[in-house]
Design a protein around this motif. Sequence first.
Motif, PDB file in Angstrom:
ATOM      1  N   LEU A  37      82.455  -6.056  55.931  1.00  0.00           N
ATOM      2  CA  LEU A  37      82.992  -5.530  55.064  1.00  0.00           C
ATOM      3  C   LEU A  37      82.217  -4.015  55.391  1.00  0.00           C
ATOM      4  O   LEU A  37      80.989  -3.513  55.667  1.00  0.00           O
ATOM      5  N   GLN A  38      83.227  -2.616  55.281  1.00  0.00           N
ATOM      6  CA  GLN A  38      83.223  -1.082  55.689  1.00  0.00           C
ATOM      7  C   GLN A  38      82.713  -1.097  54.138  1.00  0.00           C
ATOM      8  O   GLN A  38      83.470  -0.976  53.566  1.00  0.00           O
ATOM      9  N   ILE A  39      81.605  -0.455  53.328  1.00  0.00           N
ATOM     10  CA  ILE A  39      81.879  -0.225  51.894  1.00  0.00           C
ATOM     11  C   ILE A  39      82.313   0.911  52.204  1.00  0.00           C
ATOM     12  O   ILE A  39      82.204   1.837  53.003  1.00  0.00           O
ATOM     13  N   GLY A  40      83.323   1.361  51.191  1.00  0.00           N
ATOM     14  CA  GLY A  40      84.183   2.145  51.216  1.00  0.00           C
ATOM     15  C   GLY A  40      83.363   4.053  50.330  1.00  0.00           C
ATOM     16  O   GLY A  40      82.311   2.985  50.058  1.00  0.00           O
TER      17      GLY A  40
ATOM     18  N   TYR B 124      79.459   7.264  43.542  1.00  0.00           N
ATOM     19  CA  TYR B 124      78.605   6.423  43.815  1.00  0.00           C
ATOM     20  C   TYR B 124      78.544   4.554  43.634  1.00  0.00           C
ATOM     21  O   TYR B 124      78.515   4.141  42.756  1.00  0.00           O
ATOM     22  N   VAL B 125      77.377   3.300  44.282  1.00  0.00           N
ATOM     23  CA  VAL B 125      77.674   2.071  44.327  1.00  0.00           C
ATOM     24  C   VAL B 125      76.320   1.817  44.645  1.00  0.00           C
ATOM     25  O   VAL B 125      75.690   1.991  45.917  1.00  0.00           O
ATOM     26  N   LYS B 126      75.515   1.373  43.603  1.00  0.00           N
ATOM     27  CA  LYS B 126      74.914   0.362  43.790  1.00  0.00           C
ATOM     28  C   LYS B 126      74.123  -0.722  43.259  1.00  0.00           C
ATOM     29  O   LYS B 126      75.380  -0.903  41.940  1.00  0.00           O
TER      30      LYS B 126
ATOM     31  N   ALA C  51      76.798  -5.013  41.522  1.00  0.00           N
ATOM     32  CA  ALA C  51      77.138  -3.809  42.471  1.00  0.00           C
ATOM     33  C   ALA C  51      77.682  -3.310  40.888  1.00  0.00           C
ATOM     34  O   ALA C  51      78.286  -3.673  40.036  1.00  0.00           O
ATOM     35  N   GLY C  52      77.689  -1.595  40.985  1.00  0.00           N
ATOM     36  CA  GLY C  52      77.653  -0.800  39.723  1.00  0.00           C
ATOM     37  C   GLY C  52      78.197   0.581  40.362  1.00  0.00           C
ATOM     38  O   GLY C  52      77.758   0.858  41.624  1.00  0.00           O
ATOM     39  N   VAL C  53      79.613   1.118  40.050  1.00  0.00           N
ATOM     40  CA  VAL C  53      79.820   2.241  40.613  1.00  0.00           C
ATOM     41  C   VAL C  53      79.517   3.301  39.546  1.00  0.00           C
ATOM     42  O   VAL C  53      79.554   3.206  37.990  1.00  0.00           O
ATOM     43  N   PHE C  54      78.903   4.102  39.718  1.00  0.00           N
ATOM     44  CA  PHE C  54      78.229   5.421  39.018  1.00  0.00           C
ATOM     45  C   PHE C  54      79.142   6.841  38.970  1.00  0.00           C
ATOM     46  O   PHE C  54      79.546   7.331  40.463  1.00  0.00           O
TER      47      PHE C  54
ATOM     48  N   LYS D 157      78.867  10.753  40.531  1.00  0.00           N
ATOM     49  CA  LYS D 157      77.503  11.422  40.406  1.00  0.00           C
ATOM     50  C   LYS D 157      77.033  12.389  39.647  1.00  0.00           C
ATOM     51  O   LYS D 157      76.115  12.730  39.877  1.00  0.00           O
ATOM     52  N   ASP D 158      77.788  12.708  39.187  1.00  0.00           N
ATOM     53  CA  ASP D 158      77.615  14.307  37.679  1.00  0.00           C
ATOM     54  C   ASP D 158      76.929  13.209  36.884  1.00  0.00           C
ATOM     55  O   ASP D 158      75.311  14.643  36.646  1.00  0.00           O
ATOM     56  N   ASN D 159      76.571  12.182  36.384  1.00  0.00           N
ATOM     57  CA  ASN D 159      75.538  12.192  35.342  1.00  0.00           C
ATOM     58  C   ASN D 159      75.590  10.591  35.576  1.00  0.00           C
ATOM     59  O   ASN D 159      74.705  10.120  34.472  1.00  0.00           O
ATOM     60  N   ASP D 160      75.398  10.243  36.647  1.00  0.00           N
ATOM     61  CA  ASP D 160      74.742   9.110  36.642  1.00  0.00           C
ATOM     62  C   ASP D 160      75.834   7.536  35.882  1.00  0.00           C
ATOM     63  O   ASP D 160      74.585   6.612  35.573  1.00  0.00           O
ATOM     64  N   LYS D 161      76.323   7.858  35.027  1.00  0.00           N
ATOM     65  CA  LYS D 161      77.033   7.232  34.301  1.00  0.00           C
ATOM     66  C   LYS D 161      78.042   5.186  34.877  1.00  0.00           C
ATOM     67  O   LYS D 161      78.813   5.799  36.051  1.00  0.00           O
ATOM     68  N   LEU D 162      77.523   4.483  34.286  1.00  0.00           N
ATOM     69  CA  LEU D 162      77.723   3.361  34.691  1.00  0.00           C
ATOM     70  C   LEU D 162      79.760   3.409  34.499  1.00  0.00           C
ATOM     71  O   LEU D 162      79.856   3.137  33.158  1.00  0.00           O
ATOM     72  N   VAL D 163      80.720   2.502  35.506  1.00  0.00           N
ATOM     73  CA  VAL D 163      82.160   3.501  35.229  1.00  0.00           C
ATOM     74  C   VAL D 163      82.829   1.665  35.761  1.00  0.00           C
ATOM     75  O   VAL D 163      83.338   1.246  34.928  1.00  0.00           O
ATOM     76  N   SER D 164      82.003   1.027  36.523  1.00  0.00           N
ATOM     77  CA  SER D 164      82.973  -0.396  36.790  1.00  0.00           C
ATOM     78  C   SER D 164      81.496  -1.001  37.220  1.00  0.00           C
ATOM     79  O   SER D 164      80.540  -0.579  37.857  1.00  0.00           O
ATOM     80  N   TRP D 165      81.723  -2.353  36.771  1.00  0.00           N
ATOM     81  CA  TRP D 165      80.673  -2.957  37.168  1.00  0.00           C
ATOM     82  C   TRP D 165      81.469  -4.526  38.029  1.00  0.00           C
ATOM     83  O   TRP D 165      82.365  -5.037  37.416  1.00  0.00           O
ATOM     84  N   MET D 166      80.485  -5.238  38.480  1.00  0.00           N
ATOM     85  CA  MET D 166      80.498  -6.714  38.780  1.00  0.00           C
ATOM     86  C   MET D 166      79.553  -7.458  39.164  1.00  0.00           C
ATOM     87  O   MET D 166      78.551  -6.713  39.889  1.00  0.00           O
TER      88      MET D 166
END
Length: 208
Positions: free
Chosen positions: A70-73, A79-81, A116-119, A121-130
């Motif tokens: 998989l190529q991470i988009g 950003y995702v981490k 995994a979480g999507v954050f 970039k401007d405030n590091d807020k977590l908005v999506s996860w699994m």
Amino acid sequence: MTAWTDSDENLAGAYEAIDEIDWRDDVIVIHYKHHTLPQGLDNFLDRERVQGHCYPCDQYVLPTKDAFNLQIGEIDGVYVKSLERCHAQLVYDQWPYRAGSTVEKVAEEIQELPSAGVFLKDNDKLVSWMMYHLPNGMSRLHTLQEYRRRGYAALVTQYLSKRVAQCGFVPFVNVHLENIASYTLFTSTMGFRRLCYGHCYVTSNYPS
């Protein structure tokens, strides 16, 4: 756990005979038909003081070699981490099946298993996860309402699928039959293949 027979008596007898199972912990029984569990098994779980929620589902798997490749988009502005323990409360609060779990248990899973979480970039807020949740596979997929339809669910699924494979696990999900959005995401977008269909019974102990 998976059920290999349609016999009510055989199922209940087999589950009762397996001493290693602690029915007070989280146990997932997958019965390979789209109907409720046999009455005999329900009676056995009731005797063990076990409750839970039951739903028809399909199980989908991503071949490990596909996950490795998989190529991470990338999506502008995020950003995702991996998640951290401090995110457990938000994950717990947004999960509709949290009965029988605790914030601490979610925190332990975040610490010990891939996530995994999507954050933003401007405030590091977590908005999506699994998360990868044993024994339910990739689970707890959620995107905050105001951030949906931006590709974040696909992004966390890509990231987590690869991390799961790298950690030696198999990327798989159980999808409720009525969850068309998740079915479309995993099959059309991510290339997951249906492994089996069935009925999932997620147990937890009765409250004291």
